[in-house]
Design a protein around this motif. Structure first.
Motif, PDB file in Angstrom:
ATOM      1  N   GLU A   2       1.036  -0.979  -0.399  1.00  0.00           N
ATOM      2  CA  GLU A   2       0.353   0.017   0.237  1.00  0.00           C
ATOM      3  C   GLU A   2       1.006   1.196   0.027  1.00  0.00           C
ATOM      4  N   VAL A   3       0.121   2.021  -0.514  1.00  0.00           N
ATOM      5  CA  VAL A   3       1.160   3.794  -1.149  1.00  0.00           C
ATOM      6  C   VAL A   3      -0.226   4.673  -0.680  1.00  0.00           C
ATOM      7  N   THR A   4       0.930   5.047   0.566  1.00  0.00           N
ATOM      8  CA  THR A   4      -0.100   6.893   1.056  1.00  0.00           C
ATOM      9  C   THR A   4       0.512   7.398   0.949  1.00  0.00           C
ATOM     10  N   SER A   5      -0.528   8.548   1.342  1.00  0.00           N
ATOM     11  CA  SER A   5       0.798  10.256   1.936  1.00  0.00           C
ATOM     12  C   SER A   5      -0.421  10.584   3.111  1.00  0.00           C
ATOM     13  N   SER A   6      -1.292  10.238   2.867  1.00  0.00           N
ATOM     14  CA  SER A   6      -1.861  10.247   3.770  1.00  0.00           C
ATOM     15  C   SER A   6      -1.777   9.723   5.463  1.00  0.00           C
ATOM     16  N   PRO A   7      -1.298  10.857   6.584  1.00  0.00           N
ATOM     17  CA  PRO A   7      -1.307  10.359   7.887  1.00  0.00           C
ATOM     18  C   PRO A   7      -1.876   9.286   8.121  1.00  0.00           C
ATOM     19  N   ASP A   8      -3.720   9.764   7.799  1.00  0.00           N
ATOM     20  CA  ASP A   8      -4.563   9.006   8.639  1.00  0.00           C
ATOM     21  C   ASP A   8      -4.646   7.865   8.154  1.00  0.00           C
ATOM     22  N   GLN A   9      -4.382   7.562   6.960  1.00  0.00           N
ATOM     23  CA  GLN A   9      -4.649   6.317   6.067  1.00  0.00           C
ATOM     24  C   GLN A   9      -2.460   5.758   6.648  1.00  0.00           C
ATOM     25  N   PHE A  10      -1.923   6.047   6.578  1.00  0.00           N
ATOM     26  CA  PHE A  10      -0.917   4.901   7.420  1.00  0.00           C
ATOM     27  C   PHE A  10      -0.729   4.292   9.290  1.00  0.00           C
ATOM     28  N   LYS A  11      -1.322   5.736   9.685  1.00  0.00           N
ATOM     29  CA  LYS A  11      -2.134   5.594  11.261  1.00  0.00           C
ATOM     30  C   LYS A  11      -2.755   4.411  11.232  1.00  0.00           C
ATOM     31  N   GLN A  12      -3.619   3.831  10.217  1.00  0.00           N
ATOM     32  CA  GLN A  12      -4.904   3.005   9.969  1.00  0.00           C
ATOM     33  C   GLN A  12      -4.218   1.985   9.917  1.00  0.00           C
ATOM     34  N   ALA A  13      -3.216   1.453   8.954  1.00  0.00           N
ATOM     35  CA  ALA A  13      -2.351   0.310   8.492  1.00  0.00           C
ATOM     36  C   ALA A  13      -1.763  -0.236   9.402  1.00  0.00           C
ATOM     37  N   MET A  14      -1.197   0.999  10.055  1.00  0.00           N
ATOM     38  CA  MET A  14      -0.600   0.296  11.767  1.00  0.00           C
ATOM     39  C   MET A  14      -1.473   0.062  12.891  1.00  0.00           C
ATOM     40  N   ASP A  15      -2.421   0.301  13.090  1.00  0.00           N
ATOM     41  CA  ASP A  15      -3.699   0.482  13.982  1.00  0.00           C
ATOM     42  C   ASP A  15      -4.015  -1.475  13.635  1.00  0.00           C
ATOM     43  N   GLY A  16      -3.776  -1.809  12.124  1.00  0.00           N
ATOM     44  CA  GLY A  16      -5.639  -2.827  11.648  1.00  0.00           C
ATOM     45  C   GLY A  16      -4.466  -3.621  11.384  1.00  0.00           C
TER      46      GLY A  16
END
Ligand code: AMP
Length: 299
Positions: A2-16
Motif C-alpha cells: 500500500e502506498v499512501t501520503s495520508s497520515p490517517d491512512q498510515f495510522k490505520q494501516a499500522m493499527d490494523g
C-alpha cells in the motif's frame, strides 16, 4: 504494498496490523533508497509481520532551503525498491501533510547532546530530526523502529527520546553498510566527483586506524583523535570538520577511554559533507570486530 501520503491512512494501516496480532516494524527514511536502507528494511522484514517504510524529506532538519531543495527525490524508484524488499506499506507524505499549519510550534528539545558534534555543525538539525521522528512514532504506535549506526548520534538521540519520554517503541540499530573501499553508503555520495569519491575513503581509513591503535592497547583519546585528524589532513580534497571519540553509553568524551567507545568523523569533500563512525574494539566485546557490512552495489 500500500502506498499512501495520508497520515490517517498510515495510522490505520499500522493499527490494523496490530489488531491482527502482527508485530509492526517501521523504517523511517528520507528516500533515495540505497543498500543501507535495504538492510534496515530486510532486518524489519525478518523480525516483524508487518513492515512500514516512511519517506519524508523533513524541512525542519535542513540548515538551508537550498540544501533541502537539492536533496534527491526518487519516489518511483523508492516505491519499486521498498516493494521488492517486501514492505507492506510505504508512507510518503508531502510537507503539507506532515506540517499542515506550516510547521509545528511545539518541537522536541534534543537536550545537551543535540548541540554537540553534528549538532554544533548543524544547529537545530536534531530538533528537526527528533520532532519528525516523534510524529512518525505517534502515528505508527507501538512498534519496532529501525535506524542505522551510520548516523550514530541520531540513533543515540532517538534512543534517548524514547527512554526519556516513555515512547512505546523499541529502537533497533543496524550496522553501517559500506562500499568495498570502506566508504559508508549514503545518498550524498552521488554528489562527489570521481576524485572526491576516491578521496572520501580516507574517512573509513582514519576510523580503522583508530581501531587498530585501540586494538594495540592505545587508550588516550587525544592521540586517537590526532591520528585520525592527521590521516584526513593528509588528503588534499578533504576539509576536516571534527574527529571525536565518545563512550557508547553516555556520549561523553573522556581523555582516556575506559569503556566501549566510538570514533566519529565529519569532513567536506568539495560541497559535500560526509560523516562516519566506527565502534572501537573493546576487550571482551564479542570478536572485537566491527559488525559493519559490505554493500553489494557499492553505491
Ligand atoms: P536517511 O534516509 O539518510 O535519513 O537514512 C534513513 C535511515 O537509514 C537512518 O536510520 C540511517 O542511519 C540509515 N542509513 C543511512 N545510510 C546507511 C548505511 N550506509 N548503512 C546503514 N544504515 C544507513
Amino acid at each position: 504494498m500500500e502506498v499512501t501520503s495520508s497520515p490517517d491512512q498510515f495510522k490505520q494501516a499500522m493499527d490494523g496490523a496490530r489488531a491482527r496480532g502482527e508485530l509492526v516494524g517501521l523504517v523511517p527514511t528520507m528516500g533515495d533508497l540505497h543498500e543501507g536502507h535495504a538492510l534496515l528494511i530486510r532486518s524489519a522484514r525478518d523480525a516483524c509481520g508487518f513492515v512500514a517504510v516512511s519517506i519524508f524529506v523533513n524541512p525542519l532538519q535542513f540548515g538551508s532551503r537550498a540544501d533541502l531543495d537539492a536533496y534527491p527525490r526518487r519516489l518511483d524508484m523508492d516505491r519499486a525498491m521498498a516493494s521488492a524488499l517486501g514492505a507492506d506499506v510505504l508512507f510518503a507524505p508531502g510537507e503539507a501533510e506532515m506540517y499542515p499549519d506550516g510547521g509545528p510550534q511545539v518541537t522536541v528539545d534534543p537536550g545537551p547532546l543535540g548541540g554537540r558534534l553534528e549538532g554544533a555543525s548543524r544547529p537545530s538539525h536534531f530538533r528537526g530530526v527528533l520532532t519528525v521522528v516523534a510524529k512518525l512514532f505517534a502515528l505508527a504506535g507501538p512498534c519496532r523502529a529501525y535506524f542505522g549506526e551510520k548516523d550514530a548520534q541520531q540513533l543515540a538521540l532517538v534512543r534517548r527520546m524514547v527512554h526519556d519520554l516513555n515512547i512505546p517503541v523499541r529502537v533497533v540499530a543496524c550496522p553501517t553498510v559500506r562500499a568495498a573501499d570502506g566508504l559508508a553508503v549514503s545518498s550524498r555520495n552521488a554528489r562527489l566527483s570521481s576524485r572526491e569519491r576516491a578521496a572520501a575513503c580516507v574517512l573509513f581509513d582514519s576510523l580503522s586506524t583508530a581501531a587498530a591503535l585501540v586494538r594495540r592497547g592505545e587508550r588516550r583519546s587525544d592521540l586517537l583523535r590526532a591520528e585520525m585528524a592527521r590521516r584526513i589532513g593528509a588528503e588534499p580534497l578533504a576539509r576536516l570538520d571534527y574527529v571525536a571519540v565518545v563512550d557508547e553509553e553516555r556520549w561523553e568524551e573522556p581523555s582516556v577511554i575506559e569503556s566501549p567507545s566510538r570514533a566519529l568523523v565529519a569532513a567536506r569533500f568539495g560541497e559535500t559533507r560526509l560523516i562516519d563512525n566506527l565502534l572501537l574494539p573493546w576487550p571482551g566485546e564479542g570478536s572485537m570486530q566491527n559488525s559493519d557490512v559490505s554493500s553489494r552495489s557499492g553505491r
